[in-house]
Write an enzyme that holds these catalytic residues in place. Structure first.
Site, PDB file in Angstrom:
ATOM      1  N   SER A  44      -5.215  -1.496  -9.656  1.00  0.00           N
ATOM      2  CA  SER A  44      -5.157  -1.499  -8.058  1.00  0.00           C
ATOM      3  C   SER A  44      -4.070  -2.545  -7.661  1.00  0.00           C
ATOM      4  O   SER A  44      -3.934  -2.574  -6.555  1.00  0.00           O
ATOM      5  CB  SER A  44      -6.552  -2.042  -7.617  1.00  0.00           C
ATOM      6  OG  SER A  44      -7.252  -0.929  -7.561  1.00  0.00           O
ATOM      7  N   SER A  72      -6.052   0.028  -5.075  1.00  0.00           N
ATOM      8  CA  SER A  72      -6.784  -0.296  -3.778  1.00  0.00           C
ATOM      9  C   SER A  72      -6.032  -1.373  -2.937  1.00  0.00           C
ATOM     10  O   SER A  72      -6.267  -1.739  -1.965  1.00  0.00           O
ATOM     11  CB  SER A  72      -8.113  -0.649  -3.895  1.00  0.00           C
ATOM     12  OG  SER A  72      -8.119  -1.712  -4.727  1.00  0.00           O
ATOM     13  N   LYS A 101      -5.200 -10.003   0.012  1.00  0.00           N
ATOM     14  CA  LYS A 101      -6.072  -8.695  -0.118  1.00  0.00           C
ATOM     15  C   LYS A 101      -7.465  -9.287   0.460  1.00  0.00           C
ATOM     16  O   LYS A 101      -7.814 -10.223   0.250  1.00  0.00           O
ATOM     17  CB  LYS A 101      -6.205  -8.187  -1.344  1.00  0.00           C
ATOM     18  CG  LYS A 101      -6.883  -7.018  -1.546  1.00  0.00           C
ATOM     19  CD  LYS A 101      -7.086  -6.440  -2.899  1.00  0.00           C
ATOM     20  CE  LYS A 101      -7.713  -5.059  -2.995  1.00  0.00           C
ATOM     21  NZ  LYS A 101      -7.731  -4.666  -4.438  1.00  0.00           N
TER      22      LYS A 101
END
Lengths: 64, 486
Positions: B177, B153, B78
């Protein structure tokens, strides 16, 4: 933004008088370590992402 | 069989027997990316050359007898985690050209293990969002239905794992997330206990809630990844100095004697009937494997979202003050005064959701409003923590849905932030209490979208989560079901 603030008002229906606030989920206190100098970034590395630098410092518009 | 479609543990066996090379495996992943990334859009930055170089280095180590389970395994990271010399944007224009001068602690661990870092996965800007639509670069599609959101996210990480554009990925979880996109994309995701994994080099959103964790194709891979990233780090003062157990040893057959709590508040109004049916089936499967299900109550669940949307923006407003255009990140070079430079750099660099949360957080912390908002939310947080303590005294883990519905259509909630916030109602309380949580696939909706089941446990009880999740996975037999990418 007004709707979000109106939504969070729902917390006010709860009576929290005397409840200790939680700012940290786990029961840990200050984490100390020995004050020993560790390797850190060189001046050149630290300045590498600066939008405007002069080789030894970050340059910003005149303050005074 | 394409190598890119396999799991870490399957590939590790092939790598150590030298039946495949890390280079072949990395080439398989890069070929898969070339074939499907145009449709999925999971990555912000790809590092093909770096990945191939790392694969060759891994092959040399494997030839010399290296047995680390991540050696030669291609991973997606990420874009919230610093990677030395590899652009790290956090999904924001304000960091469009940021080249971190150091690696995050978890990246150091991956590099030491010989893992191959394929690229930086898409995310909502500064990890603020539930659909990955708040990204300044790419909005990933759900590999199961390209017109659906992938969740957020950590949406790019989940989509990349589901679409076989990597073997496993790292995400971060502040209010769901990792677990929510894992649920929406049909992969496994773990949010570890607060303090289990070092956050050194994680770009901070809400520091009392953030935690780094894995997204993987199965539960065994999740245990392997968690093993690799866990442990104390002096550079993160919230990291806990506690021994790291052997997580793969927790993957034992059967759950006889284990008690699962079913929090009734997590099955309330707004829960999609197909999600409820799939989760109830998961309960029956664990009962058949020997677990006992008991109803428990978490009475303050409905206040979680409201408390979170004060606490997280308050912390964000402080954390994001560092993006001022002075030392790194975007600067409006046309600004004549220091004040204008701060204002214009931030106004032009941040997207609308980030600005919204900074404004809410600043307001909640401002003089005269602090007690009404931040202190009140922190007190409600205590009530939520106490709910969990009581419930987890009666059982080994709590079982619930991850999200109240399957993935929604792209754009459906994009203009309604409050509706988006409420979709995280079942994952936010975990972070407020610092607990570990896992999302495991438990079914598909009639529209062909994945449904996940969530397990939560007491701090540092990840082994219980893994054992329950492993048994659930064995009985549900969903591993290996692949999305159509259509």
């Amino acid at each position: 933004m007004g709707r979000i603030l109106a939504y969070v008002e729902k917390l006010n229906v709860l009576d929290t008088a005397g409840v200790t606030p939680t700012t940290h989920a786990l029961d840990v206190t200050n984490a100390f370590r020995d004050d020993v100098v560790q390797p850190s970034l060189s001046q050149q590395e630290a300045l590498a992402n600066g939008p405007r630098v002069n080789g030894e410092a970050f340059v910003v518009p005149k303050v005074i | 069989m394409e190598l890119a479609s396999l799991t870490i543990h399957e590939l590790h066996a092939l790598l150590v027997r030298r039946e495949i090379t890390a280079r072949q495996l990395t080439e398989s992943v890069l070929a898969r990316i070339a074939a499907v990334e145009g449709r999925v859009q999971a990555y912000i930055t790809l590092d093909r050359e770096g990945a191939l170089a790392q694969a060759e280095a891994a092959d040399q180590r494997l030839a010399a007898g290296e047995t680390n389970p991540l050696c030669g395994i291609p991973l997606a990271i990420k874009d919230v985690l610093c990677t030395k010399g590899l652009r790290t944007t956090c999904g924001s224009k304000i960091l469009e050209n940021f080249l971190p001068p150091y690696d995050a602690a978890v990246i150091e661990k991956f590099k030491a293990a010989g893992a191959v870092l394929v690229g930086k996965a898409s995310m909502d800007e500064f990890a603020m969002g539930s659909s990955n639509e708040n990204c300044a670069y790419t909005v990933p599609r759900n590999p199961w239905r390209l017109d659906a959101i992938c969740g957020g996210s950590s949406g790019g990480s989940a989509a990349a794992v589901a679409a076989d554009e990597c073997i496993a990925a790292l995400g971060s979880d502040t209010g769901g997330s990792i677990r929510q996109p894992a649920s929406h994309c049909g992969v496994v995701g773990i949010k570890p206990t607060y303090g289990r994994v070092s956050r050194y080099g994680l770009l901070a959103y809400a520091s009392s809630l953030d935690q780094v964790g894995p997204l993987t194709k199965d539960v065994r891979d999740a245990a392997i990844m968690l093993q690799a990233i866990s442990g104390h780090d002096q550079r993160d003062s919230t990291s806990i100095n506690a021994p790291v157990p052997d997580y793969t040893a927790a993957l034992v057959e059967g759950v006889a004697g284990m008690k699962i709590g079913i929090p009734k508040e997590y099955f309330g109004a707004g829960l999609d009937p197909e999600v409820e049916a799939a989760v109830r089936n998961a309960i029956r499967q664990l009962e058949a494997a020997g677990a006992e299900a008991v109803e428990v109550s978490l009475p303050h669940t409905e206040y979680g979202v409201a408390a979170y949307y004060i606490i997280a923006p308050a912390e964000a407003s402080s954390n994001l003050a560092r993006y001022d255009g002075v030392r790194f990140g975007y600067r409006d070079l046309a600004a004549d005064t220091l004040h204008d430079m701060f204002c214009q750099s931030r106004s032009q660099g941040f997207g609308p959701e980030v600005k919204r949360r900074i404004i809410i957080g600043t307001y909640a912390l401002s003089s005269g409003y602090y007690d009404a908002y931040y202190k009140k939310a922190s007190q409600v947080r205590t009530l939520i923590v106490e709910d969990f303590t009581k419930a987890l005294a009666q059982c080994d883990a709590l079982l619930s849905p991850v999200a109240p519905t399957p993935a929604w259509r792209l754009g459906e909630k994009a203009s309604d932030p409050l509706a988006m916030y409420l979709s995280d109602a079942l994952t936010i309380p975990t972070n407020l209490a610092g607990l570990p949580g896992i999302s495991v696939p438990c079914g598909l909706s009639t529209a062909g979208l994945p449904i996940g089941v969530q397990l939560q446990a007491a701090p540092f009880a990840e082994e219980k989560l893994l054992r329950l999740a492993f048994n659930l996975e064995q009985r549900l037999d969903l591993v290996g079901k692949k999305p159509a990418l259509a």
